[in-house]
Scaffold this motif. Structure first.
Motif, PDB file in Angstrom:
ATOM      1  N   CYS A   1       0.645  -1.260  -0.140  1.00 32.72           N
ATOM      2  CA  CYS A   1       0.106  -0.161   0.000  1.00 32.72           C
ATOM      3  C   CYS A   1       0.878   1.299   0.056  1.00 32.72           C
ATOM      4  CB  CYS A   1      -0.845  -0.084   1.351  1.00 32.72           C
ATOM      5  SG  CYS A   1      -1.866  -1.404   1.700  1.00 32.72           S
ATOM      6  N   ASP A   2       0.524   2.506  -0.625  1.00 32.24           N
ATOM      7  CA  ASP A   2       1.111   3.612  -0.264  1.00 32.24           C
ATOM      8  C   ASP A   2       0.574   4.344   0.789  1.00 32.24           C
ATOM      9  OD1 ASP A   2       2.569   3.943  -2.907  1.00 32.24           O
ATOM     10  OD2 ASP A   2       0.726   4.050  -3.913  1.00 32.24           O
ATOM     11  N   ARG A   3      -0.752   4.101   1.447  1.00 35.58           N
ATOM     12  CA  ARG A   3      -1.153   4.440   2.498  1.00 35.58           C
ATOM     13  C   ARG A   3      -2.412   3.437   3.146  1.00 35.58           C
ATOM     14  NH1 ARG A   3       0.617   9.489   5.365  1.00 35.58           N
ATOM     15  NH2 ARG A   3      -0.271   9.063   7.474  1.00 35.58           N
ATOM     16  N   SER A   4      -2.186   3.146   4.506  1.00 36.53           N
ATOM     17  CA  SER A   4      -3.141   2.162   4.808  1.00 36.53           C
ATOM     18  C   SER A   4      -3.504   2.613   6.279  1.00 36.53           C
ATOM     19  CB  SER A   4      -2.422   0.603   5.088  1.00 36.53           C
ATOM     20  OG  SER A   4      -1.304   0.898   6.059  1.00 36.53           O
ATOM     21  N   TYR A   5      -4.747   1.837   6.742  1.00 34.84           N
ATOM     22  CA  TYR A   5      -5.328   1.945   8.044  1.00 34.84           C
ATOM     23  C   TYR A   5      -6.151   0.758   8.109  1.00 34.84           C
ATOM     24  CZ  TYR A   5      -6.675   4.687  12.089  1.00 34.84           C
ATOM     25  OH  TYR A   5      -7.064   5.094  13.581  1.00 34.84           O
ATOM     26  N   THR A   6      -6.072   0.209   9.784  1.00 35.36           N
ATOM     27  CA  THR A   6      -7.014  -0.957   9.939  1.00 35.36           C
ATOM     28  C   THR A   6      -7.756  -0.606  11.200  1.00 35.36           C
ATOM     29  OG1 THR A   6      -6.581  -3.363  10.353  1.00 35.36           O
ATOM     30  CG2 THR A   6      -4.958  -1.912  11.430  1.00 35.36           C
ATOM     31  N   ALA A   7      -8.986  -1.226  11.401  1.00 34.33           N
ATOM     32  CA  ALA A   7      -9.518  -1.195  12.423  1.00 34.33           C
ATOM     33  C   ALA A   7     -10.749  -2.219  12.516  1.00 34.33           C
ATOM     34  CB  ALA A   7     -10.341   0.437  12.424  1.00 34.33           C
ATOM     35  N   ALA A   8     -11.037  -2.823  13.621  1.00 30.78           N
ATOM     36  CA  ALA A   8     -12.030  -3.938  13.744  1.00 30.78           C
ATOM     37  C   ALA A   8     -12.029  -4.958  12.783  1.00 30.78           C
ATOM     38  CB  ALA A   8     -13.450  -3.190  13.815  1.00 30.78           C
ATOM     39  N   GLY A   9     -10.796  -5.490  12.153  1.00 30.57           N
ATOM     40  CA  GLY A   9     -10.756  -6.772  11.387  1.00 30.57           C
ATOM     41  C   GLY A   9     -10.994  -6.071   9.845  1.00 30.57           C
ATOM     42  N   VAL A  10     -11.115  -4.805   9.649  1.00 33.62           N
ATOM     43  CA  VAL A  10     -11.149  -4.092   8.420  1.00 33.62           C
ATOM     44  C   VAL A  10      -9.824  -3.652   7.922  1.00 33.62           C
ATOM     45  CG1 VAL A  10     -12.306  -2.525   6.882  1.00 33.62           C
ATOM     46  CG2 VAL A  10     -13.649  -3.820   8.451  1.00 33.62           C
ATOM     47  N   LEU A  11      -9.452  -3.605   6.726  1.00 41.12           N
ATOM     48  CA  LEU A  11      -8.128  -3.029   6.103  1.00 41.12           C
ATOM     49  C   LEU A  11      -8.510  -2.244   4.993  1.00 41.12           C
ATOM     50  CD1 LEU A  11      -5.030  -2.949   5.850  1.00 41.12           C
ATOM     51  CD2 LEU A  11      -5.125  -4.704   4.323  1.00 41.12           C
ATOM     52  N   LEU A  12      -7.970  -0.829   5.240  1.00 39.35           N
ATOM     53  CA  LEU A  12      -8.114   0.133   4.041  1.00 39.35           C
ATOM     54  C   LEU A  12      -6.635   0.283   3.418  1.00 39.35           C
ATOM     55  CD1 LEU A  12      -9.801   2.250   2.498  1.00 39.35           C
ATOM     56  CD2 LEU A  12      -9.360   3.874   4.503  1.00 39.35           C
ATOM     57  N   CYS A  13      -6.641   0.255   2.218  1.00 36.85           N
ATOM     58  CA  CYS A  13      -5.294   0.178   1.400  1.00 36.85           C
ATOM     59  C   CYS A  13      -5.277   1.064   0.094  1.00 36.85           C
ATOM     60  CB  CYS A  13      -5.051  -1.247   1.069  1.00 36.85           C
ATOM     61  SG  CYS A  13      -3.455  -1.325   0.193  1.00 36.85           S
ATOM     62  N   LEU A  14      -4.571   2.039   0.222  1.00 40.69           N
ATOM     63  CA  LEU A  14      -4.554   3.042  -1.240  1.00 40.69           C
ATOM     64  C   LEU A  14      -3.423   2.563  -1.736  1.00 40.69           C
ATOM     65  CD1 LEU A  14      -6.680   4.430   0.688  1.00 40.69           C
ATOM     66  CD2 LEU A  14      -5.605   6.811   0.123  1.00 40.69           C
ATOM     67  N   ARG A  15      -3.457   2.524  -3.069  1.00 42.46           N
ATOM     68  CA  ARG A  15      -2.374   1.991  -4.077  1.00 42.46           C
ATOM     69  C   ARG A  15      -2.368   3.151  -5.189  1.00 42.46           C
ATOM     70  NH1 ARG A  15      -0.125  -3.072  -4.829  1.00 42.46           N
ATOM     71  NH2 ARG A  15       0.855  -1.883  -6.400  1.00 42.46           N
ATOM     72  N   ALA A  16      -1.344   3.684  -5.770  1.00 50.09           N
ATOM     73  CA  ALA A  16      -1.170   4.584  -6.765  1.00 50.09           C
ATOM     74  C   ALA A  16      -0.831   3.848  -8.138  1.00 50.09           C
ATOM     75  CB  ALA A  16      -0.076   5.509  -6.580  1.00 50.09           C
ATOM     76  N   ASP A  17      -1.514   4.168  -9.182  1.00 51.14           N
ATOM     77  CA  ASP A  17      -1.235   3.823 -10.404  1.00 51.14           C
ATOM     78  C   ASP A  17       0.005   4.302 -10.857  1.00 51.14           C
ATOM     79  OD1 ASP A  17      -1.284   2.630 -13.049  1.00 51.14           O
ATOM     80  OD2 ASP A  17      -3.110   3.648 -13.680  1.00 51.14           O
TER      81      ASP A  17
END
Length: 347
Positions: free
Chosen positions: A98-114
């Motif tokens: 990931c370029d930027r990530s965050y996690t909470a309560a078993g969920v993962l948010l992942c941002l990737r750049a083209d």
């Protein structure tokens, strides 16, 4: 949510990222599938294989590694120790990047750049069992990512013009997604603004750096307009932003919901521009933190008493994650070397 090698737990977040070939005019929610194979890890790490899993327990520091090479950007975890501001054990390296990530309560948010010249961000959300929840295309360069404490609400910011907050030409796009209802707010700039008690509208408005309260409706963010920045309190259901205090950027709400840590502009010198402060939301009292280096990051909370943030390394192109007490006492502590975009897992 700890990365582990036990085959008896849910699988690790591993996902292949498809290259996006078209410009995203706004954000479009689409389905997503696929996963890459595990790679060899950098020296001194534990590498996950296809039998790796993900625990939904709390107390792990998740971050992207900034070690140069093929593992740059790969997510890693270390156990948070009982000693405030420290972690223990050898980092465990996953296969998701990931370029930027965050996690909470078993969920993962992942941002990737083209990687091509058409700048498109891929916003990916996964649950604890590796099931893809959503994938969103967003124009721009990934910059900020946040989830609410229960993992329901996701928000992300991209740069759509310029590449830094310290220049006059930057422009941001911040979107918010309710993962329960599927409702997507494509741009928070469409929200109605109350500035110092009066309705306000200006074409130069930029909103970035969302952080969520526990009710999944209230949030805080930065509003930039008229040459100033404001801490705003947002209402996701009503689509409103209300100013609280000025000269606040990239807020992060404390676990108890009473304070925000933020970066305050204190200089026009790019190397001395920001200072970390904690704002008490009830009294609006600001407390300068012990960190004296300029921190251009949206800090996060290690616990109710400690904040963490990324600082560029003096040599090389990487970052390190540091922590410091939220009451302004003490001194900064190196939390994780070669690390960026920290968050703490929660059950």
């Amino acid at each position: 949510m700890s990365i582990t090698e036990s085959p008896h737990r849910t699988k690790i977040f591993i996902a292949a990222v498809a290259v996006l070939l078209a410009v995203a005019v706004g954000a479009v929610v689409v389905a997503y599938q696929g996963r890459p194979t595990a790679r060899a890890g950098v020296k001194g790490t534990v590498v996950l294989d296809q039998s790796s899993s993900l625990d939904t327990g709390s107390g792990y520091l998740l971050y992207k590694t900034t070690v140069a090479g093929p593992d740059f950007g790969t997510l890693a975890e270390r156990k948070v120790s009982g000693n405030p501001g420290t972690v223990t054990g050898v980092p465990t390296l996953s296969s998701v990047q990931c370029d930027r990530s965050y996690t909470a309560a078993g969920v993962l948010l992942c941002l990737r750049a083209d990687d091509n010249l058409v700048r498109v961000a891929s916003v990916e959300v996964y649950d604890k069992s590796l099931k893809p929840i959503k994938k969103v295309q967003a124009a721009g360069i990934p910059n900020r990512a946040r989830l609410s404490a229960d993992g329901r609400m996701a928000a992300w910011t991209t740069f759509v013009a310029g590449d830094a907050y310290n220049g006059p030409a930057f422009s941001t796009r911040t979107s918010m997604l309710d993962l329960k209802t599927g409702v997507l707010a494509d741009s928070l700039e469409s929200f109605a603004v109350m500035l110092q008690g009066r309705p306000y509208s200006n074409t130069d408005e930029n909103v970035w750096g969302v952080t969520f309260a526990s009710d999944d409706n209230t949030f805080y963010a930065t509003l930039g307009t008229g040459g100033k920045t404001w801490l705003v309190r947002g209402n996701a259901a009503a689509h409103t932003l209300t100013t609280v205090i000025d000269n606040v950027e990239c807020p992060s709400l404390s676990p108890d919901g009473t304070r925000v840590v933020f970066k305050k502009r204190v200089s026009s010198d790019a190397w001395k521009m920001w200072h970390l402060e904690v704002l008490d939301l009830a009294t609006l009292k600001e407390t300068p933190l012990a960190e004296q280096r300029s921190v251009d990051d949206q800090a996060a909370w290690l616990d109710d008493h400690t904040v963490m943030y990324a600082v560029p390394q003096k040599a090389g192109t990487g970052y390190d994650v540091w922590s410091t007490p939220a009451d302004g006492a003490g001194a900064p502590v190196l939390l994780a070397p070669d690390a960026f975009s920290p968050s703490v897992t929660s059950g």
